[in-house]
Design an enzyme around this catalytic site. Structure first.
Site: not given
Length: 198
Positions: A57, A83-85
């Protein structure tokens, strides 16, 4: 080396899961909206159990405080949630903050310098958009090679996305990416060759 699905459409995820060799998935706000999802947390709750590996996400908030709040809403969605940042200085700071408690991918990585900083921040993956790099610099695979040199011997691997064809997928792997994330149509294209048919 693993292949990921670049989609948030449930029918695509189910079809990819049925193949048995697709490891996980990458999503982003555009893909989630295009798939008709209004509640992104609910969407991830539906998608994550369908695949064995990480399902990513992407955070959509820009400030450190807002990233913390958004992450808090999503971190318990599923055991395999990643988690994509986005690769900004603030994003890298937040990646460092959470990288010991969840799988982190730094996304929108366009240069080897960004890849190096993502690794320093504790990211497990960097996600470059190969086709976009090609459009702006002339050769996405060449940039992937440069990233792979910078990351050699590091814990951080290249999960290349933004791939539009089977040839681009293979060029990207040959250039040094450990993993690729592609739409279902590209997986289908990679599987077929007229010479195989009897």
């Amino acid at each position: 080396m693993a292949i990921y699905l670049d989609s948030a459409r449930l029918e695509d995820v189910r079809a990819a899961a049925d193949l048995g060799f697709v490891r996980g998935a990458t999503t982003n706000p555009r893909l989630l909206a295009a798939a008709g999802h209004k509640d992104f947390a609910r969407a991830m709750e539906e998608i994550c159990p369908l695949l064995p590996g990480p399902v990513f996400y992407q955070l959509i908030t820009p400030t450190l405080e807002d990233m913390r709040a958004e992450y808090k809403l999503f971190r318990s969605v599923a055991p395999n949630l990643g988690i994509k940042i986005p690769c900004t200085l603030t994003g890298l700071q937040f990646a460092k903050e959470i990288s010991r408690e969840i799988i982190v991918a730094v996304t929108g990585v366009f240069t080897p310098a960004q890849a190096y900083l993502a690794a320093e921040a504790g990211a497990r993956f960097v996600i470059p958009y190969v086709n976009r790099i090609t459009r702006f610099t002339g050769s996405g695979p060449e940039v992937i090679t440069d990233m792979s040199i910078v990351l050699q011997g590091r814990h951080c691997q290249i999960l290349a996305a933004g791939i539009k064809s089977a040839k681009e997928a293979v060029d990207t792997l040959q250039a040094g990416a450990q993993h690729i994330s592609v739409p279902l149509s590209v997986i289908e294209e990679m599987a077929e060759c007229s010479l195989t048919r009897i």
